[in-house]
Design a protein around this motif. Structure first.
Motif, mmCIF file in Angstrom:
data_model
loop_
_atom_site.group_PDB
_atom_site.id
_atom_site.type_symbol
_atom_site.label_atom_id
_atom_site.label_comp_id
_atom_site.label_asym_id
_atom_site.label_seq_id
_atom_site.Cartn_x
_atom_site.Cartn_y
_atom_site.Cartn_z
ATOM 1 N N GLY A 40 -7.435 -80.739 50.039
ATOM 2 C CA GLY A 40 -7.957 -79.426 49.694
ATOM 3 C C GLY A 40 -9.428 -79.455 49.313
ATOM 4 O O GLY A 40 -10.186 -78.550 49.659
ATOM 5 N N GLY A 44 -12.137 -77.455 51.285
ATOM 6 C CA GLY A 44 -12.940 -76.495 50.541
ATOM 7 C C GLY A 44 -14.427 -76.755 50.685
ATOM 8 O O GLY A 44 -15.223 -75.818 50.789
ATOM 9 N N GLN A 45 -14.810 -78.019 50.711
ATOM 10 C CA GLN A 45 -16.224 -78.355 50.894
ATOM 11 C C GLN A 45 -16.692 -78.001 52.296
ATOM 12 O O GLN A 45 -17.785 -77.480 52.482
ATOM 13 C CB GLN A 45 -16.459 -79.842 50.616
ATOM 14 C CG GLN A 45 -17.895 -80.286 50.784
ATOM 15 C CD GLN A 45 -18.853 -79.576 49.839
ATOM 16 O OE1 GLN A 45 -18.521 -79.242 48.721
ATOM 17 N NE2 GLN A 45 -20.059 -79.346 50.295
ATOM 18 N N GLY A 48 -16.569 -73.889 52.330
ATOM 19 C CA GLY A 48 -17.474 -73.180 51.437
ATOM 20 C C GLY A 48 -18.860 -73.782 51.324
ATOM 21 O O GLY A 48 -19.815 -73.108 50.972
ATOM 22 N N GLY A 53 -16.184 -73.876 46.199
ATOM 23 C CA GLY A 53 -15.231 -74.026 47.297
ATOM 24 C C GLY A 53 -14.461 -75.329 47.198
ATOM 25 O O GLY A 53 -13.261 -75.376 47.480
ATOM 26 N N THR A 54 -15.136 -76.378 46.792
ATOM 27 C CA THR A 54 -14.481 -77.676 46.631
ATOM 28 C C THR A 54 -13.428 -77.622 45.530
ATOM 29 O O THR A 54 -12.306 -78.113 45.706
ATOM 30 C CB THR A 54 -15.522 -78.757 46.306
ATOM 31 O OG1 THR A 54 -16.508 -78.776 47.337
ATOM 32 C CG2 THR A 54 -14.887 -80.126 46.203
ATOM 33 N N GLY A 57 -10.467 -75.372 46.593
ATOM 34 C CA GLY A 57 -9.668 -76.095 47.580
ATOM 35 C C GLY A 57 -8.839 -77.200 46.948
ATOM 36 O O GLY A 57 -7.680 -77.402 47.309
#
Length: 85
Positions: A40, A44-45, A48, A53-54, A57
């Protein structure tokens, strides 16, 4: 400042109280949460391209991985008892 301290104390005590539940503290659940958080965080990185975002995620991945690990535990227990009797 005092309100913030009280809020954080209540939050930490609530999280610590939930952490001792043996049903969700198994190797499959922990490994699933760890792997889900890693996947995740990477997703996410990539999506986003920022820290928020990281972290989002990683949180979503950890929850999904823990849910998958819990389901694997339940399936293993069901199969064990089904074959036992």
């Amino acid at each position: 400042m005092l309100k913030r301290f009280i809020f954080l104390s209540v939050l930490v005590s609530a999280l610590v109280g939930c952490a001792n539940n043996g049903m969700y503290n198994t190797p499959r659940v922990r490994d699933g949460a760890l792997g889900g958080a890693a996947v995740g965080a990477i997703a996410g990185q990539l999506i986003g391209r920022n820290t928020a975002g990281t972290l989002i995620g990683a949180g979503i991945g950890a929850l999904a991985g823990a849910a998958i690990g819990h389901e694997r535990d339940e399936r293993a227990f069901r199969n064990y008892y089904r074959n036992r009797y």
